[in-house]
Design a protein around this motif. Structure first.
Motif, PDB file in Angstrom:
ATOM      1  N   ILE A 299      56.043  55.845   6.908  1.00  0.00           N
ATOM      2  CA  ILE A 299      56.438  55.120   5.689  1.00  0.00           C
ATOM      3  C   ILE A 299      56.324  53.625   5.962  1.00  0.00           C
ATOM      4  O   ILE A 299      56.940  53.097   6.893  1.00  0.00           O
ATOM      5  N   TYR A 300      55.535  52.940   5.133  1.00  0.00           N
ATOM      6  CA  TYR A 300      55.344  51.495   5.286  1.00  0.00           C
ATOM      7  C   TYR A 300      56.398  50.743   4.474  1.00  0.00           C
ATOM      8  O   TYR A 300      56.471  50.879   3.257  1.00  0.00           O
ATOM      9  N   PHE A 301      57.210  49.951   5.129  1.00  0.00           N
ATOM     10  CA  PHE A 301      58.131  49.028   4.470  1.00  0.00           C
ATOM     11  C   PHE A 301      58.708  48.125   5.552  1.00  0.00           C
ATOM     12  O   PHE A 301      58.540  48.385   6.755  1.00  0.00           O
ATOM     13  N   MET A 302      59.413  47.080   5.155  1.00  0.00           N
ATOM     14  CA  MET A 302      59.924  46.134   6.139  1.00  0.00           C
ATOM     15  C   MET A 302      61.452  46.052   6.159  1.00  0.00           C
ATOM     16  O   MET A 302      62.059  46.062   7.221  1.00  0.00           O
ATOM     17  N   HIS A 303      62.090  45.971   5.007  1.00  0.00           N
ATOM     18  CA  HIS A 303      63.525  45.672   4.954  1.00  0.00           C
ATOM     19  C   HIS A 303      64.344  46.906   4.629  1.00  0.00           C
ATOM     20  O   HIS A 303      63.965  47.697   3.768  1.00  0.00           O
ATOM     21  N   TYR A 304      65.472  47.045   5.301  1.00  0.00           N
ATOM     22  CA  TYR A 304      66.378  48.155   4.987  1.00  0.00           C
ATOM     23  C   TYR A 304      67.793  47.803   5.427  1.00  0.00           C
ATOM     24  O   TYR A 304      68.009  46.975   6.312  1.00  0.00           O
ATOM     25  N   LEU A 305      68.753  48.457   4.761  1.00  0.00           N
ATOM     26  CA  LEU A 305      70.153  48.306   5.132  1.00  0.00           C
ATOM     27  C   LEU A 305      70.658  49.659   5.612  1.00  0.00           C
ATOM     28  O   LEU A 305      70.682  50.629   4.851  1.00  0.00           O
ATOM     29  N   GLU A 306      71.012  49.717   6.873  1.00  0.00           N
ATOM     30  CA  GLU A 306      71.544  50.951   7.439  1.00  0.00           C
ATOM     31  C   GLU A 306      72.997  51.093   7.022  1.00  0.00           C
ATOM     32  O   GLU A 306      73.775  50.130   7.080  1.00  0.00           O
TER      33      GLU A 306
ATOM     34  N   PRO B 292      56.827  46.053  13.600  1.00  0.00           N
ATOM     35  CA  PRO B 292      55.412  46.435  13.512  1.00  0.00           C
ATOM     36  C   PRO B 292      55.152  47.701  14.329  1.00  0.00           C
ATOM     37  O   PRO B 292      55.903  48.037  15.247  1.00  0.00           O
ATOM     38  N   HIS B 293      54.052  48.369  14.001  1.00  0.00           N
ATOM     39  CA  HIS B 293      53.825  49.709  14.557  1.00  0.00           C
ATOM     40  C   HIS B 293      52.391  49.861  15.043  1.00  0.00           C
ATOM     41  O   HIS B 293      51.439  49.413  14.391  1.00  0.00           O
ATOM     42  N   LEU B 294      52.244  50.494  16.212  1.00  0.00           N
ATOM     43  CA  LEU B 294      50.942  50.920  16.727  1.00  0.00           C
ATOM     44  C   LEU B 294      50.916  52.445  16.729  1.00  0.00           C
ATOM     45  O   LEU B 294      51.772  53.080  17.354  1.00  0.00           O
TER      46      LEU B 294
ATOM     47  N   LEU C 253      53.356  45.073   8.893  1.00  0.00           N
ATOM     48  CA  LEU C 253      53.754  43.666   9.015  1.00  0.00           C
ATOM     49  C   LEU C 253      52.961  42.833   8.015  1.00  0.00           C
ATOM     50  O   LEU C 253      51.934  43.260   7.495  1.00  0.00           O
ATOM     51  N   GLU C 254      53.478  41.641   7.773  1.00  0.00           N
ATOM     52  CA  GLU C 254      52.778  40.660   6.952  1.00  0.00           C
ATOM     53  C   GLU C 254      51.992  39.739   7.874  1.00  0.00           C
ATOM     54  O   GLU C 254      52.521  39.270   8.883  1.00  0.00           O
ATOM     55  N   ILE C 255      50.735  39.480   7.524  1.00  0.00           N
ATOM     56  CA  ILE C 255      49.927  38.554   8.319  1.00  0.00           C
ATOM     57  C   ILE C 255      50.368  37.133   7.980  1.00  0.00           C
ATOM     58  O   ILE C 255      50.273  36.715   6.820  1.00  0.00           O
TER      59      ILE C 255
END
Length: 673
Positions: free
Chosen positions: A409-416, A428-430, A627-629
């Motif tokens: 799942i692509y996203f950046m922000h979350y509140l646990e 970021p992910h490889l 990630l954002e470039i």
């Protein structure tokens, strides 16, 4: 006027005390021609004489008021104005204050000419999505070109007990108005009548030169208001390249305060939930699986596929999570319910997990918004397993694989949903695997080509391709692959307009294997091609295979002043073989050209093996994603993708024709090109 039975959904009455009070004489006074309005008419545009909008919030209601007057000089606008749809949330009332036209200087009441219908809103009724929204349909008879239409109405949302979040917190985002319209007078007012202070943050406002100003934060206590007022106003934002200015209004607070508010609500659900009590049959199935990896896979897929997803937009931010016993018994629930049930199952298995709040639609803007629980519109589960963190959407269907092989799942922000936490950033992910691992080969003998392609899809690609093959007609699938090869083999430039089924003879495509544990989906395509060579205008023959899927045009073509490029490509590996019974030019640039591109955000390597009758190219592409470039790196990133597109995404071979003159031509080309 025709009225529906459910009159409580709408009313016809004067505005509330918090709204504007405009009489007929004031209306006519507001509607005056000017040099500014005449200029819009000369340009063939409709014109809004005034727009007065008010947003009013208390601890018991959120309401909006609008009064506007605009021309109906364009037939398309006249059509749109004649039929108006207003979608209402549950327990929201639409209040009509005035529907009139100014015709030849005379104010004409059109409420008597308005037919009102109440309909169920069907905007989100498919795929397990339920909505209790109602739609008010207004049909206004006898509107005429060059009328000036005046609409004055309100929407009043009174909170119920399950709207506990909206009772406790406020959030509203004002966005700059549509750039089509020119406004003689534009006014927006936000009125705070809540006990708590509301912060507001102005973002993407610009100076006279178009430069974005630094965000500005201010506060409104109870009884205070914020006003924007403009005269002779057009919003000149270039929507294709700029973010429209917006103001985020939200109850004052920080992320730690909000995580501490929401965490006990979920914890209360967990402490009351015992899987052994409400799901003994599920426990039997879990206990029968000895392998921990497979237990985890079973738990995820059980909740995803056996619990129906029911989404009620009104309730997403409006009520506490459903208890897992109820979700299990009824076999249905929204994203909160399904996520909570999955966590309870994982707790039984001793697997660490947590509930996570996200908003995929506005993920980019999260860094600009003020902290607010009402920013989120979806709930997923974060699973910590064997030293890695995975994010699972319990509402997804037909996903497969052990956890490391499931869709990403692509996203950046979350509140646990854990006490004392700030807003988190997903790193970021490889990828550890290739989402596309493909081998294609074209062998030509006696002017007949045998084409074969074998592709292994994994992760998101496997899930999507599995669904595609399940839901699509086989002939349509084959045509899709034929169309791909039509361009890949460059036939679009020498046999355009030819029926693809006459080019790719006896084309077949089959599912070779479908491994639900490794989440690998393997397919094979075969066809026969008569006259497989591309022939140019000078009758030179070539074999060409350039896969445009390798070229990331979204990166090459991206242009935006405010939004950064979101990097979400897959790992891909290709092996392309072209062989013929003819001799080829082994010195041709595009035949032997290789590349090694090492950008901070992706590695791209192409290598070739060339013989006297053909060649093989291997392409290996590995991006760093999620990630954002950064703006400072983007042009180098774009240039690197241009290099990929510079004939490094495939292979072409030039045929050396038999005969003395042809060889003489080849030698001339070799020495002088």
């Amino acid at each position: 006027m025709e009225q529906a039975i459910q009159t409580e959904i709408y009313k016809i009455q004067k505005p509330e005390q918090w709204a504007s009070d405009i009489d007929d004489a004031q209306l006519i006074d507001y509607i005056k021609e000017s040099e500014f309005s005449q200029k819009q008419a000369d340009e063939g545009r409709d014109y809004c004489y005034f727009l007065d909008k008010i947003y009013y919030t208390t601890d018991n209601e959120n309401s909006e008021y609008a009064c506007l007057a605009y021309t109906l000089n364009e037939p398309s606008n006249l059509e749109r104005a004649s039929v108006v749809d207003v979608v209402l949330e549950e327990n929201e009332t639409y209040v009509i204050h005035r529907i009139s036209v100014l015709r030849d200087g005379v104010l004409v009441d059109k409420i008597a000419d308005t037919k009102i219908k109440i309909l169920d809103s069907e905007n989100q009724s498919g795929g397990g999505v339920l909505s209790s929204n109602k739609k008010i349909n207004l049909t206004i008879k006898d509107l005429r070109l060059y009328d000036i239409l005046i609409m004055e109405d309100s929407r009043i949302k009174i909170f119920t007990e399950r709207d506990f979040l909206r009772k406790e917190f406020s959030k509203y985002v004002w966005v700059g108005p549509d750039s089509y319209w020119a406004y003689g007078k534009y006014k927006f007012t936000f009125k705070n009548d809540r006990e708590k202070t509301i912060a507001y943050k102005k973002t993407f406002f610009r100076d006279q030169d178009g430069n974005v100003l630094e965000p500005e934060i201010n506060y409104l206590k109870k009884g205070e208001q914020f006003v924007i007022e403009e005269n002779n106003y057009i919003n000149f934002v270039d929507s294709n390249r700029e973010v429209s200015p917006f103001i985020d209004f939200a109850t004052e607070g920080n992320w730690k305060e909000f995580s501490n508010y929401i965490s006990p609500i979920y914890e209360d659900i967990f402490t009351k939930s015992s899987l052994t009590e409400f799901a003994p049959k599920l426990i039997e199935k879990l206990d029968a699986i000895s392998d921990k990896d497979e237990q985890l896979q079973f738990a995820i897929e059980y909740v995803q596929n056996h619990i129906n997803y029911i989404y009620n937009a009104d309730e997403m931010n409006g009520h506490k999570p459903q208890e897992p016993a109820v979700t299990y018994e009824n076999k249905q629930g929204d994203c909160k319910a399904k996520s909570v049930l999955l966590k309870v199952v994982l707790d039984y298995l001793g697997i660490d997990s947590s509930i996570v709040l996200v908003n995929f639609n506005t993920d980019f803007y999260m860094k600009y918004y003020l902290p607010s629980l009402l920013t989120f519109n979806h709930v997923i589960v974060k699973i910590n397993y064997k030293g890695e963190s995975y994010f699972i959407d319990a509402t997804t269907r037909d996903e497969f694989g052990l956890i490391e092989n499931r869709g990403f799942i692509y996203f950046m922000h979350y509140l646990e949903v854990t006490p004392n936490l700030e807003l988190q950033i997903k790193p970021p992910h490889l990828f550890s695997y290739y989402a596309v691992d493909e081998k294609s080969a074209l062998f030509v003998e006696n002017n007949i080509g045998k084409l074969k392609l074998t592709t292994i899809y994994k992760g998101n690609r496997a899930n999507n391709m599995r669904k595609y093959f399940k839901n699509t007609n086989k002939r349509e699938i084959i045509d899709s692959w034929n169309n791909f090869f039509f361009y890949t083999l460059n036939y679009n430039n020498d046999r355009n307009g030819t029926d693809l089924r006459n080019i790719f003879k006896d084309a077949v495509i089959e599912i070779v294997s479908d491994d639900k544990k490794s989440n690998e989906f393997k397919i094979e395509y075969k066809s026969t091609i008569e006259n497989p060579y591309f022939t140019d205008a000078k009758n030179n023959r070539f074999l060409m295979y350039f896969d445009r899927n390798i070229v990331k045009n979204t990166a090459r073509d991206f242009i935006h002043k405010d939004i950064t490029f979101w990097h979400n490509f897959d790992n891909e590996r290709y092996e392309i073989s072209l062989f013929t019974d003819q001799k080829i030019d082994v010195t041709e640039k595009f035949t032997i050209q290789e590349s090694t591109i090492k950008n901070p955000y992706f590695d791209f390597v192409s290598r070739k093996k060339i013989s006297k009758n053909g060649g093989i190219i291997s392409v290996d592409y590995k991006p760093l994603v999620n990630l954002e470039i950064p703006e400072k790196d983007f042009e180098d990133f774009r240039t690197a993708h241009h290099e990929v597109a510079d004939s490094n995404f495939g292979i072409g071979v030039d045929i050396i024709e038999d005969g003395f003159l042809n060889k003489l031509k080849f030698n001339f080309k070799k020495h002088f090109n």
